[in-house]
Design an enzyme around this catalytic site. Sequence first.
Site, PDB file in Angstrom:
ATOM      1  N   LYS A  13       0.678  -1.125   0.199  1.00 24.26           N
ATOM      2  CA  LYS A  13       0.024  -0.022  -0.014  1.00 24.26           C
ATOM      3  C   LYS A  13       0.899   1.129   0.079  1.00 24.26           C
ATOM      4  CE  LYS A  13      -2.069   1.107   3.777  1.00 24.26           C
ATOM      5  NZ  LYS A  13      -2.775   1.327   5.005  1.00 24.26           N
ATOM      6  N   ARG A  88     -12.123   4.405  10.222  1.00 25.83           N
ATOM      7  CA  ARG A  88     -11.995   3.079  10.792  1.00 25.83           C
ATOM      8  C   ARG A  88     -13.563   2.630  11.316  1.00 25.83           C
ATOM      9  NH1 ARG A  88      -7.752   0.914   8.629  1.00 25.83           N
ATOM     10  NH2 ARG A  88      -5.665   1.410   9.620  1.00 25.83           N
ATOM     11  N   ARG A 127      11.708 -13.296   2.830  1.00 28.58           N
ATOM     12  CA  ARG A 127      12.568 -12.027   2.602  1.00 28.58           C
ATOM     13  C   ARG A 127      13.897 -12.232   3.384  1.00 28.58           C
ATOM     14  NH1 ARG A 127       8.175  -7.015   2.924  1.00 28.58           N
ATOM     15  NH2 ARG A 127       8.382  -7.647   5.119  1.00 28.58           N
ATOM     16  N   ARG A 161      14.315 -10.238   9.201  1.00 30.32           N
ATOM     17  CA  ARG A 161      13.699  -9.307  10.180  1.00 30.32           C
ATOM     18  C   ARG A 161      12.889 -10.104  10.935  1.00 30.32           C
ATOM     19  NH1 ARG A 161      10.608  -4.576   6.869  1.00 30.32           N
ATOM     20  NH2 ARG A 161       9.352  -4.864   8.499  1.00 30.32           N
ATOM     21  N   ARG A 172      -1.362  -9.602  12.077  1.00 30.93           N
ATOM     22  CA  ARG A 172      -1.758  -8.463  11.321  1.00 30.93           C
ATOM     23  C   ARG A 172      -2.846  -8.461  10.303  1.00 30.93           C
ATOM     24  NH1 ARG A 172       3.976  -7.285   9.215  1.00 30.93           N
ATOM     25  NH2 ARG A 172       5.094  -6.703  11.173  1.00 30.93           N
TER      26      ARG A 172
END
Length: 215
Positions: A13, A88, A127, A161, A172
């Site tokens: 995004k 929201r 990743r 990470r 998430r």
Amino acid sequence: MNIILLGPPGAGKGTQASKLVEERGMVQLSTGDMLRAAVKAGTPVGLKAKAVMDAGQLVSDEIVSDLIGDKLDEMGPDKGAIFDGYPRTAAQAESLDAILSARGRTLDHVIELDVDEDALVERITGRFTCAKCGEGYHDTFKQPKTEGVCDVCGGTEFKRRPDDNAETVRTRMAEYRAKTAPILPIYEARGLVKRVDGMADMGEVAASIAAILDA
Ligand SMILES: [Zn+2]
């Protein structure tokens, strides 16, 4: 042109919003960033927000509405807005309509970057980067040409990470669904929601968004 851009973390995004800012001169209105900026600049709304936050309370919808109104006034009528992280709730969606219509603006599209959760988990958890030069790699999509050796600098140490793990991604994703659940049906009923395949490559996603905006 005023849009709401929706997408779970990892859907790209931010990248797409930056493209719209660069290529179309649109302005990204991220309420969290705007709030921090207003507090720092000591604007009337910022001072009000700071007092509330210092008291340990949540910033009210009214303050957020004022912030957005200020920002739209500052932008002037010619620039389009990208709303990010707002609204929201149903009440905020209603406020947004009022803020926009008071300025002769309308909400044109709600664009959601659609992702396949399992594919997103694979994309994010795969990743890794070179510890020396920062070159990015991926278990599935972009392995170094020689295993364990960075293509760019020859480094042999790589890092991942800690939050790039499946559990974090799924949490998430669930948070994202919970946050957007109150507003998606409202905009769907108005025919404003357009879904774009967020798993496609960046260029394709950008082209799909452009096609919606130019239609
Ligand atoms: Zn390297």
